[in-house]
Design an enzyme around this catalytic site. Structure first.
Site, PDB file in Angstrom:
ATOM      1  N   LYS A 190       0.884  -1.182   0.000  1.00  0.00           N
ATOM      2  CA  LYS A 190       0.000   0.000   0.000  1.00  0.00           C
ATOM      3  C   LYS A 190       0.913   1.221   0.000  1.00  0.00           C
ATOM      4  O   LYS A 190       1.473   1.587   1.030  1.00  0.00           O
ATOM      5  CB  LYS A 190      -0.864  -0.026   1.263  1.00  0.00           C
ATOM      6  N   GLU A 245       9.383   1.145  10.936  1.00  0.00           N
ATOM      7  CA  GLU A 245      10.517   2.050  10.665  1.00  0.00           C
ATOM      8  C   GLU A 245       9.936   3.453  10.720  1.00  0.00           C
ATOM      9  O   GLU A 245       9.184   3.847   9.826  1.00  0.00           O
ATOM     10  CB  GLU A 245      11.121   1.782   9.275  1.00  0.00           C
ATOM     11  N   CYS A 268      13.914  10.645   6.898  1.00  0.00           N
ATOM     12  CA  CYS A 268      13.753  10.228   8.302  1.00  0.00           C
ATOM     13  C   CYS A 268      15.052  10.425   9.071  1.00  0.00           C
ATOM     14  O   CYS A 268      15.040  10.685  10.267  1.00  0.00           O
ATOM     15  CB  CYS A 268      13.319   8.779   8.356  1.00  0.00           C
ATOM     16  N   GLU A 291       9.703  16.006  14.826  1.00  0.00           N
ATOM     17  CA  GLU A 291      10.224  15.813  13.478  1.00  0.00           C
ATOM     18  C   GLU A 291       9.506  16.788  12.536  1.00  0.00           C
ATOM     19  O   GLU A 291       8.275  16.756  12.430  1.00  0.00           O
ATOM     20  CB  GLU A 291       9.952  14.374  13.035  1.00  0.00           C
TER      21      GLU A 291
END
Ligand code: NAD
Length: 501
Positions: free
Chosen positions: A190, A266, A301, A400
């Site tokens: 997906k 992750e 990331c 973040e």
């Protein structure tokens, strides 16, 4: 001027993206018949309609993947044949390099030169590397007494659901697909609703390469619809997820509410880049942090977004970084010289601008950038931005941002630097800059992060594991360690009778 370079604008104008799902080797519309419009973040142009996959489509794709697994059309193939088909898949990715690179740039906004030089080759190399592993990994025989034989073997898990983000759409998919397919699993992928186009094309290339129907299916759609249905599905054995920590929490909930499927997350990062005063080449350290953070518009990331600099060299360091920032000014992503492209969509633009406002509001000093750019293009661009005088408790240091925003935090002692670096919910990556060998080792050992770089930042390869401590996730992508996520360990005991003759 090199006249052999493609004219990306001309190609983009004639591009027709196929947004239908790919299930059981076939392109098809969503069961509901619904599609959503996919616009490009580079200038708002419409790229086409994308199938709006939902629970019925996930049911179909999982059933197809299960059938492919149960009849062993893939896992039961001789390893050398499975390897060859995966190699052919990698070759087809490279052969379609320009088409895939253009789709990636139009879909999520990164500069075409990086889609071509980084995303496509890394994707192909990942698949080819795991292909090579297929017929080179041996199982174990345990050291038992003479009356028994104990085999410790790895078996594929079955149906793997892969849910991936938009920042490196192909690479993130390949990090799941490579080891999952090499181990003999079937996969339902997906992709992010913000960047579904290359995943769909990859699945088509896999079919062309001869990977049997049902082994690799792609259902595009929204997280709360297709993503949730996949993660809750009772016949999915594992979810390999890359995305935000917020959604990663949901993956664990979905597993607990359904069949306790394995969940590998992750997740996000807020990586520390620590510069000690004993590192002589301050210019190189400053250039490296700018290049690493501003790469991919800061949407990485592992971006080194918290820069910890010793107070005695901080003024000089900040001056160099601030002078570097304009070199990364956003420009037309389809121009071959552009180094920073568009953010993925308007929502992300608003989020990043909100953090820039928060930084100013909390008293950090903006020494470069800080504004939206290229508004006239119809796309979503932000200037490379540097904040000095950041405290580790500020919002821009804790959360973040996923955009081109750097926070510089000053420290005075080594132990303070370690404490600041580790004072984060995340633990994905870190970097230590020191010419003192013992200090470099000491600090690297003390950092709670999945990867620590010393005197560099972006060295990377498929051969090494990638993943995080703490709320950056669990399990590892890449390297042979990734097989731990896609295989079950089985022990088989056999009795060996004594010779009665
Ligand atoms: P996201 O969590 O919003 O979405 C990721 C994927 O999950 C998408 O496919 C999305 O459709 C799906 N999703 C969203 N909500 C869902 C739900 N309720 N149920 C099921 N699926 C759902 O993340 P994003 O904005 O696409 O990606 C950015 C994040 O990814 C950042 O936090 C970044 O750090 C992280 N990331 C981590 C790594 C790594 O290897 N650690 C690599 C790349 C990106």
């Amino acid at each position: 001027m090199n006249t052999n370079l493609p004219n990306w604008h001309e190609r983009a104008a004639t591009l027709r993206a196929d947004g239908r799902m790919l299930v059981d080797g076939q392109r098809r519309a969503a069961a509901s018949g619904e599609a959503f419009a996919k616009h490009s973040p580079i200038d708002g142009r419409l790229l086409g309609g994308v199938a709006r996959g939902a629970a019925a489509d996930i049911d179909g794709a999982v059933a197809s993947a299960r059938a492919a697994f149960d009849d062993a059309r893939w896992a039961g193939m001789p390893p050398a044949v499975r390897k060859r088909l995966l190699q052919r898949f990698a070759e087809k990715i490279l052969a379609a390099k320009e088409e895939l690179a253009l789709l990636e740039t139009l879909d999520m906004g990164k500069p075409i030169q990086y889609s071509l030089a980084v995303d496509v080759p890394s994707t192909a190399r990942c698949i080819a590397w795991y292909a090579e592993a297929v017929d080179k990994i041996y199982d174990e025989i345990a050291p038992t007494g003479s009356n028994a034989l104990a085999l410790v073997t790895r078996e594929p898990m079955g149906v793997v659901g892969a849910i991936v983000p938009w920042n490196y759409p192909m690479i993130m998919a390949a990090w799941k697909l490579g080891p999952a397919l090499a181990a003999g699993n079937s996969v339902v992928l997906k992709p992010s609703e913000k960047s579904p186009l290359t995943a769909l094309r990859l699945a088509e290339l896999a079919v062309e390469a001869g990977i049997p129907p049902g082994v690799f299916n792609v259902v595009p759609g929204f997280g709360a619809e297709a993503g949730e249905a996949l993660a809750l599905h009772m016949d999915v054995d594992a979810i390999a997820f890359t995305g935000s920590t917020r959604t990663g929490r949901r993956m664990l909930e979905y597993a607990s509410r359904s069949n306790l499927k394995r969940v590998y997350n992750e997740l996000g990062g807020k990586s520390a880049f620590i510069v000690f005063p004993d590192f002589a080449d301050l210019q190189r350290a400053a250039e490296t942090v700018a290049a690493s953070l501003f790469f991919n518009q800061g949407e990485s990331c592992n971006a080194p977004s918290r820069v910890l600099v010793h107070d005695s060299v901080a003024d000089e360091f900040v001056a160099i970084v601030a002078a570097q920032a304009p070199k990364y000014a956003p420009a037309d992503p389809l121009h071959p010289g552009t180094v920073m492209g568009a953010l993925v969509d308007e929502t992300q633009l608003r989020t990043v601008m909100g953090y820039i406002e928060a930084g100013r509001g909390e008293g950090a000093r903006c020494v470069a950038g800080g504004r939206q750019a290229r508004g006239e293009s119809g796309g979503f661009y932000v200037e490379p931005t540097v904040f000095d005088g950041v405290a580790n408790g500020m919002k821009i240091a804790r959360e973040e941002i996923f955009g081109p925003v750097m926070s510089v935090i000053r420290f005075h002692t080594e132990s303070e630097a370690i404490a600041l670096a580790n004072d984060s919910p995340y633990g994905l990556q870190a970097s230590v800059w020191s010419d003192h060998l013992s200090r470099a080792h000491r600090v690297a050992r003390a950092l709670r992060a999945g990867t620590v770089h010393v005197n560099q930042y972006d060295e990377d390869d498929i051969t090494v594991p990638f993943g995080g401590y703490k709320q950056s996730g669990n399990g590892r992508d890449k390297s042979l360690h990734a097989f731990d996520k896609y295989t079950e360990l089985k022990t088989t005991w056999l009795r060996i009778e004594a010779d009665k003759a």
